[in-house]
Design a protein around this motif. Structure first.
Motif, PDB file in Angstrom:
ATOM      1  N   SER A  96       1.083  -1.275  -0.039  1.00  0.00           N
ATOM      2  CA  SER A  96      -0.124   0.439   0.251  1.00  0.00           C
ATOM      3  C   SER A  96       0.822   0.998   0.004  1.00  0.00           C
ATOM      4  O   SER A  96       0.295   2.232  -0.971  1.00  0.00           O
ATOM      5  CB  SER A  96      -1.432  -0.042   1.108  1.00  0.00           C
ATOM      6  OG  SER A  96      -0.243   0.695   2.205  1.00  0.00           O
ATOM      7  N   MET A 129       0.910   4.070  -2.515  1.00  0.00           N
ATOM      8  CA  MET A 129       0.915   5.561  -2.513  1.00  0.00           C
ATOM      9  C   MET A 129       1.915   6.343  -2.946  1.00  0.00           C
ATOM     10  O   MET A 129       1.618   7.192  -3.346  1.00  0.00           O
ATOM     11  CB  MET A 129       0.155   5.702  -0.852  1.00  0.00           C
ATOM     12  CG  MET A 129      -1.047   5.207  -0.855  1.00  0.00           C
ATOM     13  SD  MET A 129      -2.307   6.483  -1.815  1.00  0.00           S
ATOM     14  CE  MET A 129      -3.992   5.646  -0.768  1.00  0.00           C
ATOM     15  N   GLU A 162       1.294   9.627  -4.321  1.00  0.00           N
ATOM     16  CA  GLU A 162       1.584  11.353  -3.725  1.00  0.00           C
ATOM     17  C   GLU A 162       3.261  12.374  -3.785  1.00  0.00           C
ATOM     18  O   GLU A 162       4.119  11.870  -2.747  1.00  0.00           O
ATOM     19  CB  GLU A 162       1.703  10.898  -2.158  1.00  0.00           C
ATOM     20  CG  GLU A 162       0.268  10.634  -1.548  1.00  0.00           C
ATOM     21  CD  GLU A 162       0.150   9.866  -0.310  1.00  0.00           C
ATOM     22  OE1 GLU A 162      -0.446   9.958  -0.061  1.00  0.00           O
ATOM     23  OE2 GLU A 162       1.220   9.524   0.521  1.00  0.00           O
ATOM     24  N   TRP A 192      -3.040  11.779  -1.843  1.00  0.00           N
ATOM     25  CA  TRP A 192      -3.249  10.661  -3.258  1.00  0.00           C
ATOM     26  C   TRP A 192      -3.739  10.985  -4.674  1.00  0.00           C
ATOM     27  O   TRP A 192      -4.365  10.531  -5.827  1.00  0.00           O
ATOM     28  CB  TRP A 192      -3.488   9.489  -2.513  1.00  0.00           C
ATOM     29  CG  TRP A 192      -4.352   9.902  -1.367  1.00  0.00           C
ATOM     30  CD1 TRP A 192      -4.307   9.507   0.124  1.00  0.00           C
ATOM     31  CD2 TRP A 192      -6.182   9.548  -2.137  1.00  0.00           C
ATOM     32  NE1 TRP A 192      -5.729   9.432   0.034  1.00  0.00           N
ATOM     33  CE2 TRP A 192      -6.754   9.429  -0.749  1.00  0.00           C
ATOM     34  CE3 TRP A 192      -6.747   9.341  -2.919  1.00  0.00           C
ATOM     35  CZ2 TRP A 192      -8.075   9.237  -0.247  1.00  0.00           C
ATOM     36  CZ3 TRP A 192      -8.028   9.764  -3.063  1.00  0.00           C
ATOM     37  CH2 TRP A 192      -8.638   9.634  -1.338  1.00  0.00           C
ATOM     38  N   ALA A 197      -0.691   9.689   2.953  1.00  0.00           N
ATOM     39  CA  ALA A 197      -1.665   7.958   3.370  1.00  0.00           C
ATOM     40  C   ALA A 197      -0.043   7.744   3.988  1.00  0.00           C
ATOM     41  O   ALA A 197      -0.157   6.665   4.149  1.00  0.00           O
ATOM     42  CB  ALA A 197      -1.930   8.135   2.356  1.00  0.00           C
ATOM     43  N   HIS A 198       1.181   8.333   3.092  1.00  0.00           N
ATOM     44  CA  HIS A 198       2.439   7.445   3.470  1.00  0.00           C
ATOM     45  C   HIS A 198       3.662   8.490   4.095  1.00  0.00           C
ATOM     46  O   HIS A 198       2.734   9.010   3.559  1.00  0.00           O
ATOM     47  CB  HIS A 198       2.723   6.321   2.209  1.00  0.00           C
ATOM     48  CG  HIS A 198       3.601   7.693   1.105  1.00  0.00           C
ATOM     49  ND1 HIS A 198       3.294   8.415   0.286  1.00  0.00           N
ATOM     50  CD2 HIS A 198       5.186   6.867   0.684  1.00  0.00           C
ATOM     51  CE1 HIS A 198       4.402   8.201  -0.251  1.00  0.00           C
ATOM     52  NE2 HIS A 198       5.392   7.871   0.367  1.00  0.00           N
ATOM     53  N   ASP A 214      -5.544   2.100   2.209  1.00  0.00           N
ATOM     54  CA  ASP A 214      -5.166   2.552   1.311  1.00  0.00           C
ATOM     55  C   ASP A 214      -5.171   1.976  -0.645  1.00  0.00           C
ATOM     56  O   ASP A 214      -4.633   2.699  -1.332  1.00  0.00           O
ATOM     57  CB  ASP A 214      -3.687   2.532   1.522  1.00  0.00           C
ATOM     58  CG  ASP A 214      -3.513   3.828   3.124  1.00  0.00           C
ATOM     59  OD1 ASP A 214      -4.910   4.349   2.990  1.00  0.00           O
ATOM     60  OD2 ASP A 214      -2.927   3.619   3.804  1.00  0.00           O
ATOM     61  N   ALA A 267      -5.514   3.724  -4.088  1.00  0.00           N
ATOM     62  CA  ALA A 267      -4.945   4.260  -4.458  1.00  0.00           C
ATOM     63  C   ALA A 267      -4.818   3.446  -6.227  1.00  0.00           C
ATOM     64  O   ALA A 267      -4.437   3.956  -7.296  1.00  0.00           O
ATOM     65  CB  ALA A 267      -3.230   3.488  -4.257  1.00  0.00           C
TER      66      ALA A 267
END
Length: 252
Positions: free
Chosen positions: A55, A59, A63, A189, A213-214, A234, A238
């Protein structure tokens, strides 16, 4: 294409829908090699999409637009902040049964209100009523921004049903008000897909991503290979964004 058909296809193509379909086919053909292979693919995909490791990779490929710095906010030539809708909670009992913004939408609104206070720029909310008979997402967003965050909303765009719609409709509305450049608020994202359509529409945009998210870290541990609901969540978003970008390119 009819919007309801698009929503149905999206539900079937993205996990868990596609995994359920493949798994059912595998179960039906379980006595054959192809059936066993389909069941193996289903289990492997379910596991991998549920791992933080995968995930984060998915992501991370989306991002890539960094958060705005204080210097960038102060030096921006933008004339307004556009915050994109992200969904609703229908008939929320704690709000007297009225529709309200969902958690994703609220994340965008909170950052937009903070950004408006810091930059002293007015806000523009955007989002219609896809699959709902209630108030538009833009109207609900305006109510939250004005009544709960004390922000100033210039106007609400209430007709769009997709991100692409938002760009095309806002183009004319912004031009009528002499607004040539905006700060665009959406999830980190979701930013690449948003930039695709807003720039294609001829709108000058400074991206203002939020709710990353990351984190960019090379310190992977065995915990990254343990399946979690959050990682699957997530992975879904994505994959949704990657599919959406491909779909918009096909529409061009």
């Amino acid at each position: 294409m009819n919007q309801e058909i698009v929503w149905t296809l999206k539900t079937l193509i993205l996990p868990p829908g596609i995994l359920v379909i493949i798994g059912l086919l595998g179960f039906i053909l379980a006595r054959r090699f192809i059936g066993k292979l389909l069941l193996l693919i289903t289990l492997a995909a379910l596991y991998l999409f549920s791992t933080p490791y995968l995930s984060k990779q998915l992501m991370g490929s989306l991002e890539i637009v960094a958060a705005l710095t204080d210097a960038q906010i102060q030096s921006s030539k933008a004339q307004a902040i556009v915050v994109l809708g992200a969904g609703r909670r229908e008939a929320a009992p704690e709000y007297g049964g009225a529709d309200t913004v969902n958690s994703l939408h609220l994340e965008r609104l909170r950052y937009a209100a903070w950004l408006s206070k810091k930059s002293r720029l007015p806000l523009i909310t955007s989002g219609g009523t896809p699959r709902s008979n209630g108030p538009s997402e833009a109207t609900m967003a305006r109510d939250v921004l004005e009544k709960e965050f004390g922000a100033t909303v210039l106007f609400a765009e209430e007709q769009s049903r997709t991100t692409r719609d938002q760009a095309l409709i806002l183009k004319d509305l912004l031009e009528k008000r002499g607004i040539r450049k905006i700060l665009l608020v959406t999830h980190a994202w979701h930013m690449l897909r948003s930039l695709d359509v807003f720039e294609a529409a001829g709108i000058e945009v400074t991206p203002a991503p939020t709710a990353f998210a990351h984190t960019r870290s090379s310190n992977d541990t065995y915990f990254d290979w343990l399946p979690t609901a959050k990682a699957f969540y997530d992975s879904y978003f994505a994959l949704h964004e990657h599919l959406g970008r491909v779909w918009y390119r096909l529409l061009e």
